[in-house]
Scaffold this motif. Structure first.
Motif, mmCIF file in Angstrom:
data_model
loop_
_atom_site.group_PDB
_atom_site.id
_atom_site.type_symbol
_atom_site.label_atom_id
_atom_site.label_comp_id
_atom_site.label_asym_id
_atom_site.label_seq_id
_atom_site.Cartn_x
_atom_site.Cartn_y
_atom_site.Cartn_z
ATOM 1 N N UNK A 64 0.825 -1.205 0.000
ATOM 2 C CA UNK A 64 0.000 0.000 0.000
ATOM 3 C C UNK A 64 0.859 1.255 0.000
ATOM 4 N N UNK A 65 0.301 2.330 -0.541
ATOM 5 C CA UNK A 65 0.909 3.643 -0.369
ATOM 6 C C UNK A 65 0.715 4.071 1.083
ATOM 7 N N UNK A 66 1.748 4.654 1.668
ATOM 8 C CA UNK A 66 1.655 5.001 3.082
ATOM 9 C C UNK A 66 2.671 6.075 3.442
ATOM 10 N N UNK A 67 2.491 6.620 4.630
ATOM 11 C CA UNK A 67 3.506 7.445 5.276
ATOM 12 C C UNK A 67 3.949 6.693 6.524
ATOM 13 N N UNK A 68 5.236 6.380 6.589
ATOM 14 C CA UNK A 68 5.761 5.686 7.753
ATOM 15 C C UNK A 68 5.412 4.221 7.842
ATOM 16 N N UNK A 69 4.832 3.649 6.794
ATOM 17 C CA UNK A 69 4.417 2.257 6.837
ATOM 18 C C UNK A 69 5.498 1.306 6.354
ATOM 19 N N UNK A 70 5.210 -0.003 6.342
ATOM 20 C CA UNK A 70 6.180 -0.991 5.860
ATOM 21 C C UNK A 70 6.432 -0.833 4.367
ATOM 22 N N UNK A 71 7.666 -1.068 3.955
ATOM 23 C CA UNK A 71 8.064 -0.878 2.565
ATOM 24 C C UNK A 71 8.207 -2.210 1.837
ATOM 25 N N UNK A 72 7.921 -2.171 0.544
ATOM 26 C CA UNK A 72 8.161 -3.322 -0.328
ATOM 27 C C UNK A 72 9.665 -3.396 -0.551
ATOM 28 N N UNK A 73 10.344 -4.194 0.263
ATOM 29 C CA UNK A 73 11.805 -4.170 0.290
ATOM 30 C C UNK A 73 12.357 -5.563 0.038
ATOM 31 N N UNK A 74 13.263 -5.727 -0.932
ATOM 32 C CA UNK A 74 13.836 -7.047 -1.209
ATOM 33 C C UNK A 74 14.591 -7.600 0.001
ATOM 34 N N UNK A 86 12.170 12.157 17.694
ATOM 35 C CA UNK A 86 10.799 11.748 17.401
ATOM 36 C C UNK A 86 10.067 12.720 16.486
ATOM 37 N N UNK A 87 10.545 13.961 16.396
ATOM 38 C CA UNK A 87 9.922 14.925 15.488
ATOM 39 C C UNK A 87 10.041 14.498 14.026
ATOM 40 N N UNK A 88 10.985 13.576 13.736
ATOM 41 C CA UNK A 88 11.235 13.154 12.356
ATOM 42 C C UNK A 88 10.971 11.668 12.146
ATOM 43 N N UNK A 89 10.191 11.054 13.035
ATOM 44 C CA UNK A 89 9.797 9.649 12.884
ATOM 45 C C UNK A 89 8.283 9.604 12.706
ATOM 46 N N UNK A 90 7.805 9.265 11.492
ATOM 47 C CA UNK A 90 6.361 9.322 11.256
ATOM 48 C C UNK A 90 5.599 8.179 11.919
ATOM 49 N N UNK A 91 4.406 8.481 12.371
ATOM 50 C CA UNK A 91 3.480 7.450 12.818
ATOM 51 C C UNK A 91 2.887 6.804 11.570
ATOM 52 N N UNK A 139 -8.695 23.985 11.153
ATOM 53 C CA UNK A 139 -7.476 24.712 11.517
ATOM 54 C C UNK A 139 -6.747 24.099 12.696
ATOM 55 N N UNK A 140 -7.425 23.248 13.472
ATOM 56 C CA UNK A 140 -6.803 22.681 14.668
ATOM 57 C C UNK A 140 -6.449 21.207 14.514
ATOM 58 N N UNK A 141 -6.682 20.635 13.340
ATOM 59 C CA UNK A 141 -6.429 19.207 13.171
ATOM 60 C C UNK A 141 -4.941 18.936 13.005
ATOM 61 N N UNK A 142 -4.378 17.981 13.752
ATOM 62 C CA UNK A 142 -2.951 17.669 13.618
ATOM 63 C C UNK A 142 -2.692 16.828 12.385
ATOM 64 N N UNK A 143 -1.452 16.822 11.955
ATOM 65 C CA UNK A 143 -1.072 15.980 10.827
ATOM 66 C C UNK A 143 -1.193 14.525 11.222
ATOM 67 N N UNK A 144 -1.634 13.684 10.273
ATOM 68 C CA UNK A 144 -1.834 12.285 10.577
ATOM 69 C C UNK A 144 -0.564 11.558 10.950
ATOM 70 N N UNK A 145 0.584 12.002 10.386
ATOM 71 C CA UNK A 145 1.826 11.282 10.652
ATOM 72 C C UNK A 145 2.485 11.682 11.966
ATOM 73 N N UNK A 146 2.005 12.722 12.610
ATOM 74 C CA UNK A 146 2.463 13.065 13.942
ATOM 75 C C UNK A 146 3.836 13.693 14.058
ATOM 76 N N UNK A 147 4.433 14.154 12.969
ATOM 77 C CA UNK A 147 5.764 14.756 13.032
ATOM 78 C C UNK A 147 5.673 16.277 13.123
ATOM 79 N N UNK A 148 6.455 16.861 14.038
ATOM 80 C CA UNK A 148 6.524 18.310 14.144
ATOM 81 C C UNK A 148 7.678 18.888 13.326
ATOM 82 N N UNK A 149 8.716 18.097 13.112
ATOM 83 C CA UNK A 149 9.878 18.518 12.329
ATOM 84 C C UNK A 149 10.477 19.814 12.856
ATOM 85 N N UNK A 150 10.849 19.791 14.116
ATOM 86 C CA UNK A 150 11.465 20.971 14.702
ATOM 87 C C UNK A 150 10.438 22.038 14.995
ATOM 88 N N UNK A 151 10.442 23.085 14.223
ATOM 89 C CA UNK A 151 9.546 24.216 14.434
ATOM 90 C C UNK A 151 8.451 24.209 13.381
#
Length: 242
Positions: free
Chosen positions: A3-13, A112-117, A207-219
């Motif tokens: 599946x297409x995803x953010x932070x999900x398992x990858x099709x990896x050999x 953790x700011x750069x590790x997606x849920x 306007x108040x909904x957080x990003x689904x992947x949960x990353x703040x990426x610093x500022x």
């Protein structure tokens, strides 16, 4: 991994080593007793996997239909690489015909700011217009039109023209001055995709909904990936903007 995803398992050999970051000086801001991590390499984390069936407009190289992005979950001393992303273009059928990796190494240290849920993606198509990338002088020439847009719709052109969220294609949602990378062939690279900290405002609907992947990426920043589609080896670059 299919599946297409953010932070999900990858099709990896199964026989392909997992990418590791061995950069000197990468660090975790709140790590104690020392900020510097290492010296052993840190496992990169999956950030994005996109299948052509979900985003056919994405410029896949011939013979590929999967794009994977991983990056180092730590910051880097030079202030430019930030998370040091890597791109992989794959053929789903070819990779899927062999043995696949069922797990991956976890980083022993991470910001953790750069590790997606892990989350699924359901792409929505939208037409964008330049925001900070308007040709010189055009913004001033269109001031009356922009004022009319804000009166009629209650949102400024500069807030609505370019989506400030994770996306494929379109324009980077620059917070700082535009900084388009140039390829070694002399062409300006094209915006491939953005992974941003927040997904709020008129495009999101809340306007108040957080990003689904949960990353703040610093500022509340974003990482923009660029690619040169004219060069056969598809060189890429990135910018961190916050």
């Amino acid at each position: 991994m299919r599946d297409s995803s953010v932070g999900g398992p990858l099709l990896w050999p199964a026989d392909e080593p997992w990418p590791m970051c061995g950069a000197e000086g990468h660090y975790e801001p709140l790590r104690r007793p020392t900020e510097v991590v290492g010296p052993e390499p840190v496992a990169m984390v999956p950030v994005v996997q996109l299948y052509a069936r979900d985003v056919p407009e994405l410029p896949f190289p011939a013979g590929t239909d999967v794009l994977q992005v991983v990056w180092c979950p730590l910051l880097h001393d030079d202030g430019v690489n930030v998370v040091s992303p890597r791109l992989y273009w794959r053929d789903e059928r070819a990779v899927g015909a062999g043995a696949l990796r069922s797990d991956r190494p976890e980083p022993y240290a991470a910001d953790e700011d750069f590790v997606p849920r892990p989350c699924m993606v359901t792409p929505t198509r939208a037409v964008e217009y330049p925001n900070r990338d308007l040709p010189e002088g055009l913004g001033e020439a269109l001031t009356d039109r922009f004022d009319e847009v804000e009166r009629r719709f209650g949102v400024s052109y500069f807030e609505a023209a370019t989506t400030i969220q994770s996306k494929v294609g379109g324009y980077p949602g620059w917070t700082q001055a535009p900084d388009w990378p140039m390829c070694r062939c002399g062409r300006r690279m094209a915006h491939l995709l953005s992974v941003t900290a927040t997904e709020t405002g008129p495009w999101h609907g809340d306007d108040d909904a957080p990003a689904g992947h949960g990353m703040d990426m610093g500022d509340l920043g974003g990482v923009y990936l660029f690619v040169c589609t004219a060069c056969p080896d598809r060189p890429f670059a990135h910018r961190y903007d916050c």
